[in-house]
Design a protein around this motif. Sequence first.
Motif, PDB file in Angstrom:
ATOM      1  N   ALA A  43      22.851  37.027 101.120  1.00  0.00           N
ATOM      2  CA  ALA A  43      23.452  37.861 100.085  1.00  0.00           C
ATOM      3  C   ALA A  43      24.861  37.318  99.862  1.00  0.00           C
ATOM      4  CB  ALA A  43      23.506  39.309 100.555  1.00  0.00           C
ATOM      5  N   ASP A  44      25.410  37.549  98.671  1.00  0.00           N
ATOM      6  CA  ASP A  44      26.811  37.189  98.456  1.00  0.00           C
ATOM      7  C   ASP A  44      27.650  38.236  99.168  1.00  0.00           C
ATOM      8  OD1 ASP A  44      26.068  35.065  96.851  1.00  0.00           O
ATOM      9  OD2 ASP A  44      26.009  36.337  95.056  1.00  0.00           O
ATOM     10  N   PHE A  45      28.458  37.771 100.105  1.00  0.00           N
ATOM     11  CA  PHE A  45      29.246  38.711 100.914  1.00  0.00           C
ATOM     12  C   PHE A  45      30.541  39.048 100.181  1.00  0.00           C
ATOM     13  CE2 PHE A  45      31.817  40.369 104.303  1.00  0.00           C
ATOM     14  CZ  PHE A  45      30.904  41.018 105.115  1.00  0.00           C
ATOM     15  N   VAL A  46      30.756  40.338  99.955  1.00  0.00           N
ATOM     16  CA  VAL A  46      32.002  40.771  99.308  1.00  0.00           C
ATOM     17  C   VAL A  46      32.788  41.556 100.350  1.00  0.00           C
ATOM     18  CG1 VAL A  46      33.040  42.040  97.398  1.00  0.00           C
ATOM     19  CG2 VAL A  46      30.786  40.964  97.104  1.00  0.00           C
ATOM     20  N   ASN A  47      33.948  41.003 100.717  1.00  0.00           N
ATOM     21  CA  ASN A  47      34.747  41.626 101.773  1.00  0.00           C
ATOM     22  C   ASN A  47      35.400  42.919 101.269  1.00  0.00           C
ATOM     23  OD1 ASN A  47      35.228  40.708 104.513  1.00  0.00           O
ATOM     24  ND2 ASN A  47      37.384  41.005 104.022  1.00  0.00           N
ATOM     25  N   PRO A  61      28.484  49.576 105.161  1.00  0.00           N
ATOM     26  CA  PRO A  61      28.153  48.646 104.092  1.00  0.00           C
ATOM     27  C   PRO A  61      27.526  49.336 102.886  1.00  0.00           C
ATOM     28  CG  PRO A  61      26.375  48.676 105.672  1.00  0.00           C
ATOM     29  CD  PRO A  61      27.408  49.660 106.168  1.00  0.00           C
ATOM     30  N   ALA A  62      27.435  48.529 101.803  1.00  0.00           N
ATOM     31  CA  ALA A  62      26.619  48.890 100.640  1.00  0.00           C
ATOM     32  C   ALA A  62      26.034  47.585 100.113  1.00  0.00           C
ATOM     33  CB  ALA A  62      27.474  49.570  99.576  1.00  0.00           C
ATOM     34  N   LYS A 115      24.350  41.406  96.460  1.00  0.00           N
ATOM     35  CA  LYS A 115      25.689  41.422  97.045  1.00  0.00           C
ATOM     36  C   LYS A 115      25.680  42.378  98.246  1.00  0.00           C
ATOM     37  CE  LYS A 115      28.762  40.452  93.167  1.00  0.00           C
ATOM     38  NZ  LYS A 115      28.193  40.647  91.837  1.00  0.00           N
ATOM     39  N   LEU A 116      26.388  41.972  99.287  1.00  0.00           N
ATOM     40  CA  LEU A 116      26.592  42.843 100.441  1.00  0.00           C
ATOM     41  C   LEU A 116      28.086  43.119 100.553  1.00  0.00           C
ATOM     42  CD1 LEU A 116      26.036  44.256 103.169  1.00  0.00           C
ATOM     43  CD2 LEU A 116      25.972  41.985 104.236  1.00  0.00           C
ATOM     44  N   TYR A 117      28.445  44.400 100.470  1.00  0.00           N
ATOM     45  CA  TYR A 117      29.838  44.814 100.599  1.00  0.00           C
ATOM     46  C   TYR A 117      30.059  45.270 102.031  1.00  0.00           C
ATOM     47  CZ  TYR A 117      29.675  44.821  95.528  1.00  0.00           C
ATOM     48  OH  TYR A 117      29.519  44.442  94.221  1.00  0.00           O
ATOM     49  N   GLY A 118      30.983  44.620 102.709  1.00  0.00           N
ATOM     50  CA  GLY A 118      31.244  44.988 104.094  1.00  0.00           C
ATOM     51  C   GLY A 118      32.385  44.176 104.645  1.00  0.00           C
ATOM     52  N   GLY A 150      42.230  50.001 103.790  1.00  0.00           N
ATOM     53  CA  GLY A 150      41.869  51.137 102.940  1.00  0.00           C
ATOM     54  C   GLY A 150      41.060  50.754 101.711  1.00  0.00           C
ATOM     55  N   GLU A 151      40.520  49.521 101.694  1.00  0.00           N
ATOM     56  CA  GLU A 151      39.809  49.086 100.475  1.00  0.00           C
ATOM     57  C   GLU A 151      38.516  49.871 100.216  1.00  0.00           C
ATOM     58  OE1 GLU A 151      41.559  44.510 100.543  1.00  0.00           O
ATOM     59  OE2 GLU A 151      39.382  44.782 100.576  1.00  0.00           O
ATOM     60  N   GLY A 152      37.984  50.505 101.265  1.00  0.00           N
ATOM     61  CA  GLY A 152      36.793  51.333 101.069  1.00  0.00           C
ATOM     62  C   GLY A 152      37.055  52.534 100.173  1.00  0.00           C
ATOM     63  N   LYS A 153      38.319  52.908 100.084  1.00  0.00           N
ATOM     64  CA  LYS A 153      38.660  54.102  99.290  1.00  0.00           C
ATOM     65  C   LYS A 153      39.096  53.740  97.878  1.00  0.00           C
ATOM     66  CE  LYS A 153      38.107  56.159 103.294  1.00  0.00           C
ATOM     67  NZ  LYS A 153      36.759  56.296 103.761  1.00  0.00           N
ATOM     68  N   ASN A 154      39.022  52.452  97.517  1.00  0.00           N
ATOM     69  CA  ASN A 154      39.322  52.061  96.136  1.00  0.00           C
ATOM     70  C   ASN A 154      38.235  52.600  95.208  1.00  0.00           C
ATOM     71  OD1 ASN A 154      41.473  50.674  97.117  1.00  0.00           O
ATOM     72  ND2 ASN A 154      40.575  48.618  96.900  1.00  0.00           N
ATOM     73  N   ASP A 155      38.631  52.854  93.953  1.00  0.00           N
ATOM     74  CA  ASP A 155      37.688  53.463  93.002  1.00  0.00           C
ATOM     75  C   ASP A 155      36.414  52.642  92.842  1.00  0.00           C
ATOM     76  OD1 ASP A 155      39.378  55.543  92.650  1.00  0.00           O
ATOM     77  OD2 ASP A 155      40.169  54.864  90.713  1.00  0.00           O
ATOM     78  N   ASP A 156      36.569  51.311  92.770  1.00  0.00           N
ATOM     79  CA  ASP A 156      35.370  50.488  92.537  1.00  0.00           C
ATOM     80  C   ASP A 156      34.403  50.601  93.718  1.00  0.00           C
ATOM     81  OD1 ASP A 156      37.141  49.125  94.155  1.00  0.00           O
ATOM     82  OD2 ASP A 156      36.627  47.144  93.343  1.00  0.00           O
ATOM     83  N   HIS A 157      34.934  50.696  94.952  1.00  0.00           N
ATOM     84  CA  HIS A 157      34.013  50.841  96.092  1.00  0.00           C
ATOM     85  C   HIS A 157      33.459  52.268  96.167  1.00  0.00           C
ATOM     86  CE1 HIS A 157      31.887  49.631  99.622  1.00  0.00           C
ATOM     87  NE2 HIS A 157      32.344  50.697 100.274  1.00  0.00           N
TER      88      HIS A 157
END
Length: 207
Positions: free
Chosen positions: A26-30, A53-54, A2-5, A36-43
């Motif tokens: 990679a499966d792209f996860v937006n 990215p991660a 998975k690619l988070y970005g 502010g989704e980068g600051k969510n607990d799961d990220h």
Amino acid sequence: MKLYGIPFSTCTRKVLTILAEKNAKADFVNVDITKGEGKNDDHLARQPFGQIPAIDDDGFVLYESRAILRYLDSKLPGVALTPADPQTRALMEQWISVETSNFTPHAMKLIYETIFHPMRGIPTDPNKVSEARAALSRTLDVMETQLGKTPFIAGSEFTLADIGYMPYIEYVVAGGNGDLFESRANVARWWKTISERPSWKTATGKN
Ligand SMILES: N[C@@H](CCC(=O)N[C@@H](CS)C(=O)NCC(=O)O)C(=O)O
């Protein structure tokens, strides 16, 4: 994997470029950093600085775009983007450090002033633009000399070092400062060559 970005992000684009160079997906996860989704607990659990990215490669979690590039290059089959010869490899590392220390900070200042601030209704500060242009020019003069000797920044082959510069150049140009590159013949020739690579077109949604 998975690619988070988010597709417009500079650092995400570096990862998309190497994936395309390797013909890998990679499966792209937006992760919408504008919301502010980068600051969510799961990220934050995968990227404690709340940035993209991660990647998550079957449970192996990695962040920092330059570390991700090195990991994907060593792990994925296909063309090698890291030279095998120790000296050429060291030169690649040198140019990655130049990108990190002497290029990107100045390019990002210009990008903020010319793209992100206007998008947020903040006026562009002409003094900051001049300062960033002057600082970036000094680095580009060094790159111009190098690129007069070799077709790519670290030698005769396209490497991870070239990828590192690409997303910032794209946005400096988009912000109206393309003359910094066009006025330097070797830099201009290099940018034209590398930005025509199919992998870059894939990463930037142009094909
Ligand atoms: N050194 C990090 C920088 C990552 C970074 O600055 N990401 C930006 C998007 S290109 C981001 O997440 N910005 C949102 C924030 O910093 O809150 C890397 O190379 O991955």
